[in-house]
Design a protein around this motif. Sequence first.
Motif, PDB file in Angstrom:
ATOM      1  N   GLY A   1      -1.231   9.245  -3.969  1.00 47.66           N
ATOM      2  CA  GLY A   1      -2.186   9.155  -2.867  1.00 47.66           C
ATOM      3  C   GLY A   1      -3.566   8.679  -3.264  1.00 47.66           C
ATOM      4  O   GLY A   1      -4.465   8.650  -2.430  1.00 47.66           O
TER       5      GLY A   1
ATOM      6  N   SER B   1      -4.411   3.174  -1.971  1.00 52.86           N
ATOM      7  CA  SER B   1      -3.634   2.853  -0.774  1.00 52.86           C
ATOM      8  C   SER B   1      -4.014   1.512  -0.155  1.00 52.86           C
ATOM      9  O   SER B   1      -3.695   1.248   0.990  1.00 52.86           O
ATOM     10  CB  SER B   1      -3.808   3.954   0.268  1.00 52.86           C
ATOM     11  OG  SER B   1      -5.171   4.024   0.663  1.00 52.86           O
TER      12      SER B   1
ATOM     13  N   PRO C   1       0.812  -1.223   0.000  1.00 52.31           N
ATOM     14  CA  PRO C   1       0.000   0.000   0.000  1.00 52.31           C
ATOM     15  C   PRO C   1       0.846   1.275   0.000  1.00 52.31           C
ATOM     16  O   PRO C   1       0.450   2.282  -0.596  1.00 52.31           O
ATOM     17  CB  PRO C   1      -0.815  -0.099   1.289  1.00 52.31           C
ATOM     18  CG  PRO C   1      -0.838  -1.532   1.634  1.00 52.31           C
ATOM     19  CD  PRO C   1       0.459  -2.087   1.132  1.00 52.31           C
ATOM     20  N   LYS C   2       2.001   1.233   0.631  1.00 57.17           N
ATOM     21  CA  LYS C   2       2.880   2.410   0.640  1.00 57.17           C
ATOM     22  C   LYS C   2       3.382   2.728  -0.760  1.00 57.17           C
ATOM     23  O   LYS C   2       3.442   3.895  -1.158  1.00 57.17           O
ATOM     24  CB  LYS C   2       4.057   2.171   1.585  1.00 57.17           C
ATOM     25  CG  LYS C   2       3.654   2.046   3.036  1.00 57.17           C
ATOM     26  CD  LYS C   2       4.833   1.652   3.907  1.00 57.17           C
ATOM     27  CE  LYS C   2       4.386   1.396   5.335  1.00 57.17           C
ATOM     28  NZ  LYS C   2       5.492   0.919   6.176  1.00 57.17           N
TER      29      LYS C   2
ATOM     30  N   TYR D   1       1.896   1.741  -3.631  1.00 64.12           N
ATOM     31  CA  TYR D   1       0.736   2.164  -4.416  1.00 64.12           C
ATOM     32  C   TYR D   1       0.409   3.623  -4.145  1.00 64.12           C
ATOM     33  O   TYR D   1       0.153   4.396  -5.067  1.00 64.12           O
ATOM     34  CB  TYR D   1      -0.493   1.311  -4.096  1.00 64.12           C
ATOM     35  CG  TYR D   1      -0.487  -0.094  -4.632  1.00 64.12           C
ATOM     36  CD1 TYR D   1       0.561  -0.601  -5.400  1.00 64.12           C
ATOM     37  CD2 TYR D   1      -1.539  -0.949  -4.360  1.00 64.12           C
ATOM     38  CE1 TYR D   1       0.542  -1.896  -5.877  1.00 64.12           C
ATOM     39  CE2 TYR D   1      -1.568  -2.250  -4.843  1.00 64.12           C
ATOM     40  CZ  TYR D   1      -0.529  -2.708  -5.593  1.00 64.12           C
ATOM     41  OH  TYR D   1      -0.557  -3.989  -6.068  1.00 64.12           O
ATOM     42  N   CYS D   2       0.396   4.003  -2.885  1.00 71.33           N
ATOM     43  CA  CYS D   2       0.075   5.375  -2.506  1.00 71.33           C
ATOM     44  C   CYS D   2       1.085   6.342  -3.115  1.00 71.33           C
ATOM     45  O   CYS D   2       0.726   7.382  -3.654  1.00 71.33           O
ATOM     46  CB  CYS D   2       0.044   5.487  -0.984  1.00 71.33           C
ATOM     47  SG  CYS D   2      -0.654   7.037  -0.395  1.00 71.33           S
ATOM     48  N   HIS D   3       2.351   5.983  -3.060  1.00 66.23           N
ATOM     49  CA  HIS D   3       3.401   6.858  -3.597  1.00 66.23           C
ATOM     50  C   HIS D   3       3.287   7.020  -5.109  1.00 66.23           C
ATOM     51  O   HIS D   3       3.287   8.139  -5.612  1.00 66.23           O
ATOM     52  CB  HIS D   3       4.781   6.306  -3.230  1.00 66.23           C
ATOM     53  CG  HIS D   3       5.895   7.118  -3.782  1.00 66.23           C
ATOM     54  ND1 HIS D   3       6.314   8.296  -3.183  1.00 66.23           N
ATOM     55  CD2 HIS D   3       6.657   6.954  -4.877  1.00 66.23           C
ATOM     56  CE1 HIS D   3       7.294   8.813  -3.904  1.00 66.23           C
ATOM     57  NE2 HIS D   3       7.525   8.012  -4.930  1.00 66.23           N
TER      58      HIS D   3
END
Length: 90
Positions: free
Chosen positions: A53, A56, A44-45, A47-49
Motif C-alpha cells: 500500500g 499506488s 497501480p494495483k 504496485y500497491c499490492h
Amino acid sequence: MMNDYNKVFDDFWRDIVCNPDGSLNSEQVKKELADFKFVMDQVPKVYCHVTGGVLSKVMYPAEVVIASADQNFNTQLELEIKERKEDGEL
C-alpha cells in the motif's frame, strides 16, 4: 532542439502509429491508447499490492518500486518469523 517526447515518438511510436506517408493512423492510435489505458489501470494495483500500500501511482521508476517491494517483503518476513517464535514454532 527536440523535446524528449518528440524523440520518444520518433524512436518508438512513429512506426507503430503512422501510415507509410507519415500521417497518423487514427485507428492504430486508438488501439495503442486503449492498451495504454489498460496498463494505467492495472499497474497501480500491482504496485500497491507488492509494496503493502505504499505506492499506488504508475509513474515511479522501477528501482523505487522494487526497493519498496523488497522492503515490504522483508517486513512481512520479519513479522512472520516473530510470530512463529512467539508461538514456539521456531
